[in-house]
Design a protein around this motif. Structure first.
Motif, short mmCIF file in Angstrom:
data_model
loop_
_atom_site.label_atom_id
_atom_site.label_comp_id
_atom_site.label_asym_id
_atom_site.label_seq_id
_atom_site.Cartn_x
_atom_site.Cartn_y
_atom_site.Cartn_z
N VAL A 199 0.72 -1.14 -0.03
CA VAL A 199 0.03 -0.02 -0.05
C VAL A 199 0.87 1.11 -0.03
N LYS A 200 0.77 2.10 -0.88
CA LYS A 200 1.63 3.43 -0.95
C LYS A 200 0.69 4.48 -0.59
N ASP A 201 -0.70 4.61 -1.00
CA ASP A 201 -1.26 5.48 -0.30
C ASP A 201 -2.76 5.28 -0.01
N ILE A 202 -3.47 5.80 0.97
CA ILE A 202 -4.84 5.54 1.11
C ILE A 202 -5.75 6.70 1.19
N THR A 203 -6.87 6.60 0.37
CA THR A 203 -7.81 7.81 0.30
C THR A 203 -8.93 7.02 1.23
N VAL A 204 -9.31 8.13 2.17
CA VAL A 204 -10.57 7.66 3.07
C VAL A 204 -11.79 8.41 2.49
N MET A 205 -12.80 7.69 2.33
CA MET A 205 -14.07 8.25 1.53
C MET A 205 -15.19 8.15 2.50
N ALA A 206 -15.93 8.87 2.95
CA ALA A 206 -17.26 8.48 3.75
C ALA A 206 -18.25 9.18 3.59
#
Length: 408
Positions: A199-206
């Protein structure tokens, strides 16, 4: 009395939005009514704090589990459908040629098994963690994320975090407490995902009430470590059902550096109007007008991008799910936000002729406000907040809030 009647009417309207249940039993794509009809498949990892239902048709119910559970799920999506929609089956079993259909379900018992799944489904090291909102069943959230991933064509590995919602319009308080119940589990899920070398980067979408859960987990993470994990690059809050003053404190208390925040707002959101009534007529973050003061200056100071969807039209009678039901907005999420691109162009052209007007400073924000009436989407891109000098020993949190709070 008039306002109470309006709120009750909207609650009944919410309650009337239904669809068939019990769709989680896997079906074979060969059961399609037309063997030559093409379909697409979305594979996702699902983490949940819901209680197992013991029924393969539902998998999990709306009650709270003493421990989190992890499942990998594959969903088949028919080729002939309108973008932004979820094709619920009219009868069971679903027909993959015409309906969203689950084609595979497998429980995952260890973190190692989860990492193997991610390695097999990795898309450039990008991960999207989606948290659903109020009044959602397990299958609601699974199908919604599948639709978002498919329609946006995003190059990211989808991870769903679904918390215990009873999916009853009268269970608002139960659902809200369930988000509090789940915040440590979401924090741990984000930490586990970030620890994966693939995992290089994470987007959190809520969405909706799920934005409260997201903010609480990030705030909790920030309090523990002094800042949010660096791999979490973006946080997208769609129709955030959060008290504006509380959001300001959550934002500050998660520490620095912070992820890049984008919020989708709409002043005609009827669901948030009901939420505001239930919570004592307190304004919700998702219903603000970002082109007006004091929000304009506060958003600029905090470095938050506000995307105003008020003039965007969808089939959603409550105007609460525009972020997922508008093909243009879904494309924006997939093609720009999810790939780390900034909205700094003077104009950003989306599909079907929609133009997003972008302003970058206080001097150009007036242009955004003036042209918003003609543009279905008004985007206010704010500069990234400069790193502040270390806080003096006698400086209080109130000092930060005076600069960054979004209070009225």
């Amino acid at each position: 009395m008039a306002k109470r009647s309006v709120a009750l009417f909207l609650l009944l309207l919410l309650a009337s939005c239904g669809h068939p249940g019990g769709v989680m039993t896997p079906v074979s794509a060969s059961l399609s009514s037309s063997s030559i009809t093409p379909t697409s498949t979305v594979d996702m990892l699902v983490a949940t704090t819901r209680e197992p239902s013991g029924n393969p048709a539902t998998l999990f119910n709306g009650e709270r589990s003493s421990k989190p559970h992890l499942t990998q799920i594959s969903i088949s999506i028919p080729a002939k459908r309108e973008a932004g929609t979820v094709q619920w089956p009219k009868r069971l079993p679903p027909d993959p040629a015409t309906d969203f259909a689950v084609t595979r379900v497998q429980q995952i018992d260890t973190v190692a098994q989860g990492r193997v799944w991610f390695r097999q489904h990795v898309h450039g090291g990008h991960a999207l963690v989606f948290i659903h909102g109020f009044n959602n069943t397990y299958e609601d959230s699974v199908f919604r994320l599948a639709q978002l991933v498919h329609d946006s064509k995003m190059q990211a590995t989808p991870v769903l975090f679904t918390w215990p919602s009873r999916a009853e319009i009268t269970a608002y308080q139960y659902d809200k407490e369930s988000t509090n119940y789940s915040r440590t589990a979401l924090e741990q899920a984000l930490r586990t995902l970030a620890a994966d070398p693939d995992v290089k980067d994470i987007t959190v979408m809520a969405h909706s009430m799920g934005t409260w859960l997201a903010m609480e987990s990030l705030r909790q993470m920030g309090i523990r470590d002094g800042h949010v994990i660096s791999k979490i690059h973006n946080v997208i809050l769609a129709s955030p059902d959060i008290d504006i003053q509380v959001f300001a404190k959550q934002y500050v208390e998660m520490g620095e550096p912070r992820p890049k925040f984008t919020i989708f707002v709409s002043q005609d959101d009827k669901a948030l109007a009901v939420s505001s009534f239930i919570t004592g007529r307190v304004s919700r973050l998702g219903a603000i007008n970002p082109a007006e003061e004091p929000y304009r200056s506060k958003l600029e100071n905090a470095g938050i991008t506000a995307i105003d969807l008020t003039k965007v039209k969808t089939h959603d009678r409550l105007n609460h799910g525009k972020f997922a039901e508008s093909p243009e907005i879904v494309q924006l999420i997939g093609q720009r936000l999810m790939t780390g691109q900034t909205l700094t162009d003077s104009k950003v052209t989306l599909g079907q002729g929609i133009t997003a007007v972008v302003g970058g400073t206080v001097s150009t924000i007036g242009t955004v406000a003036a042209t918003a009436a003609a543009a279905p989407v008004a985007i206010i891109e704010q500069p990234v907040t400069r790193k502040k000098p270390p806080r003096a020993a006698n400086e209080t949190l109130d000092g930060d809030l005076k600069q960054q709070t979004l209070t009225q």
